[in-house]
Design an enzyme around this catalytic site. Structure first.
Site, short mmCIF file in Angstrom:
data_model
loop_
_atom_site.label_atom_id
_atom_site.label_comp_id
_atom_site.label_asym_id
_atom_site.label_seq_id
_atom_site.Cartn_x
_atom_site.Cartn_y
_atom_site.Cartn_z
N THR A 175 0.83 -1.21 0.00
CA THR A 175 0.00 0.00 0.00
C THR A 175 0.87 1.26 0.00
O THR A 175 0.70 2.15 -0.84
CB THR A 175 -0.91 0.00 1.26
OG1 THR A 175 -1.60 -1.23 1.28
CG2 THR A 175 -1.89 1.14 1.23
N VAL A 176 1.82 1.33 0.94
CA VAL A 176 2.61 2.56 1.07
C VAL A 176 3.63 2.68 -0.07
O VAL A 176 3.76 3.74 -0.70
CB VAL A 176 3.32 2.63 2.45
CG1 VAL A 176 4.11 3.93 2.59
CG2 VAL A 176 2.30 2.51 3.59
N ARG A 196 6.96 -10.39 -5.07
CA ARG A 196 5.76 -10.70 -5.86
C ARG A 196 5.90 -10.15 -7.28
O ARG A 196 6.71 -9.27 -7.54
CB ARG A 196 4.53 -10.08 -5.19
CG ARG A 196 4.25 -10.64 -3.80
CD ARG A 196 3.28 -9.78 -3.04
NE ARG A 196 3.83 -8.45 -2.76
CZ ARG A 196 3.17 -7.48 -2.12
NH1 ARG A 196 1.94 -7.68 -1.73
NH2 ARG A 196 3.74 -6.31 -1.90
N GLU A 252 9.44 9.91 9.14
CA GLU A 252 8.28 10.77 9.42
C GLU A 252 6.96 9.98 9.32
O GLU A 252 6.04 10.17 10.11
CB GLU A 252 8.25 11.93 8.41
CG GLU A 252 7.13 12.91 8.58
CD GLU A 252 7.18 13.67 9.91
OE1 GLU A 252 8.15 14.39 10.14
OE2 GLU A 252 6.23 13.52 10.71
N ILE A 297 0.47 13.02 8.91
CA ILE A 297 0.57 14.19 9.80
C ILE A 297 2.05 14.49 10.07
O ILE A 297 2.79 13.61 10.49
CB ILE A 297 -0.08 13.91 11.18
CG1 ILE A 297 -1.50 13.38 11.02
CG2 ILE A 297 -0.04 15.14 12.06
CD1 ILE A 297 -2.12 12.90 12.33
N ASP A 305 0.40 -1.51 17.50
CA ASP A 305 0.77 -0.46 16.55
C ASP A 305 0.89 0.89 17.28
O ASP A 305 1.88 1.62 17.11
CB ASP A 305 -0.28 -0.39 15.43
CG ASP A 305 0.00 0.70 14.43
OD1 ASP A 305 0.94 0.53 13.62
OD2 ASP A 305 -0.69 1.74 14.45
N LYS A 313 4.26 3.37 18.05
CA LYS A 313 4.28 4.81 17.74
C LYS A 313 4.61 5.64 18.98
O LYS A 313 5.38 6.60 18.89
CB LYS A 313 2.95 5.23 17.12
CG LYS A 313 2.77 4.63 15.71
CD LYS A 313 1.35 4.77 15.22
CE LYS A 313 1.19 4.21 13.81
NZ LYS A 313 -0.21 4.04 13.42
N1 HSE Z 1 -2.74 0.36 10.75
C1 HSE Z 1 -2.26 1.67 11.02
C2 HSE Z 1 -3.40 2.52 11.53
C3 HSE Z 1 -1.68 2.25 9.76
O1 HSE Z 1 -4.54 2.08 11.44
O2 HSE Z 1 -3.17 3.60 12.06
C4 HSE Z 1 -0.89 3.48 9.96
O3 HSE Z 1 0.20 3.29 10.79
#
Ligand code: HSE
Length: 410
Positions: free
Chosen positions: A10-11, A44, A124, A131, A196, A200
């Site tokens: 995705t990213v 892939r 970042e 953000i 997650d 962070k």
């Molecule tokens: N899975 C993470 C979220 C993606 O929902 O914030 C971004 O880090």
């Protein structure tokens, strides 16, 4: 300048797209005649993809190409991301990553290699998606002593909680919708169990307070035990439930750091942050409170932050920017049981009148919610050390606790 992207998910695909779509602007702003992606590493196959001709499967092609001065890591996970990123830094290439798992676990080590090799290691996009937060803390707020940082750091769980709060939707249906929208991690356990958000807050606390905070030092609770009942009771008490990651400086060699669902009172800047949006509050001694708000997940918002990092690398190819933190030390993160908190409590009882009397004698200023059910009692405790608060709750024989949620005052 030529860039290599490792990981076309995705990213990574968003990064290639932003570089292609805004190429002229990006090249001009970073003072480059050429600003292009030369390789995309992924195991892939992507038949028919617009970038098919750039796809490679051998990492050594990137490592050994002197034309590649900046490498983007958007593979996610610790391995082989860690090995690839450290090899690139050791080879004198700057690295940009969106991989919070990598930075939270190995940031100190990778920053040290970058320092020794005089290259940049930027991330970042690892916190808050699109953000701006890492650069504002390290540059714009650099003159401050930061005392505290708290935020809604995970878009998926904020989306789920918003659906539960506003639409009375079940947890499962809301998670499915978040996954369909591409917000969730590959394995949504990392989102819903708070891992997650933990990664962070580790990155933010390391940056704000100067020493690495490792994920296993941070007490972490997710949102899987939040029920629609709690959502409604908290609403009736004038608040909302949010998954909050927070860290606070306690002394020169001690901080607190915790991730958990929290009751946020209506009117707080964090209470109105809904859907996939994230918000991060940073408290500095000179600036006071600042809140950073925006889309915390999603392909293009995250790519926006990655590409800006690449541009910053392009502008600093000869001289690395001073940025980073030291390794962590033992007992740097305080035991959360020893920290003071206020708690929302929902409990079962056979005798409501007796329970109310017992709660009032344990907590001088307890606030009760109206409950329709005769065998349930809901209240907010006084502010006490968490271990003491739990001891008191355990000792109230007339109730059996069903759920507890910390109450914050941001
Ligand atoms: N899975 C993470 C979220 C993606 O929902 O914030 C971004 O880090």
């Amino acid at each position: 300048m030529f860039v290599a992207i490792m990981g076309y998910g995705t990213v990574g695909s968003g990064v290639a797209q932003v570089i292609a779509d805004n190429n002229e602007n990006i090249a001009k702003k970073s003072a480059q005649d050429i600003f292009d992606v030369k390789y995309i590493l992924d195991l892939r196959d992507f038949p028919g993809d617009v970038n098919e001709n750039k796809m490679i499967k051998d990492f050594n092609i990137i490592l050994n190409d002197p034309q590649i001065q900046v490498v983007v890591e958007t593979m996610g996970g610790l391995h082989p991301a860690y090995e690839f990123v450290s090899s690139c830094l050791l080879a004198g290439k700057s690295v940009v990553t969106s991989n919070k798992e990598l930075v939270a676990a190995k940031g100190d080590e990778l920053l040290k290699i970058a320092r020794e090799k005089n290259v940049n290691f930027f991330f970042e996009a690892s916190v808050g998606g699109g953000i701006p937060i890492i650069r504002p803390i390290s540059q714009c707020l650099a003159a401050n002593k930061i005392s505290e940082i708290a935020g809604i750091l995970n878009g998926t769980t904020n989306f789920i909680l918003t659906m539960m709060i506003d639409k009375n939707m079940s947890f499962e249906d809301a998670l499915k919708l978040a996954q369909d929208n591409g917000y969730a991690e590959k394995d949504p356990t990392a989102d819903v169990e708070g891992f997650d958000a933990c990664r962070k807050i580790c990155i933010l606390a390391s940056l704000c307070f100067g020493k690495h905070v490792y994920p296993d030092e941070v007490h972490t609770e997710g949102i899987t035990k939040i029920s629609l009942k709690d959502v409604e009771y908290v609403k009736s008490l004038g608040g909302v439930i949010k998954l909050i990651g927070r860290a606070k400086k306690l002394s020169d060699d001690k901080i607190s750091a915790i991730v958990s669902p929290a009751v946020v009172k209506n009117g707080s800047q964090l209470a109105s942050v809904s859907d996939v949006f994230n918000a991060i509050l940073v408290r500095g001694d000179a600036v006071g409170d600042t809140v950073f708000y925006g889309k915390g997940a999603g392909k293009l918002p995250t790519a926006s932050a990655v590409v800006a990092d690449i541009m910053d690398c392009a502008a600093h190819l000869d001289k690395r920017k001073e940025f980073g933190w030291e390794s962590g030390t033992k007992n740097y993160v305080a035991d959360y049981n020893e920290l003071e908190t206020v708690m929302y409590v929902r409990a079962e009882t056979q005798n409501k009148a007796e329970a109310e009397k017992d709660i009032n004698s344990a907590f001088e200023n307890a606030v009760f919610a109206d409950t329709a059910s005769s065998d349930e009692i809901v209240f907010i405790t006084d502010c006490e050390k968490e271990s003491e608060l739990n001891r008191k709750l355990d000792n109230i024989g007339s109730i059996s606790v069903l759920s507890k949620i910390r109450v914050v005052d941001y």
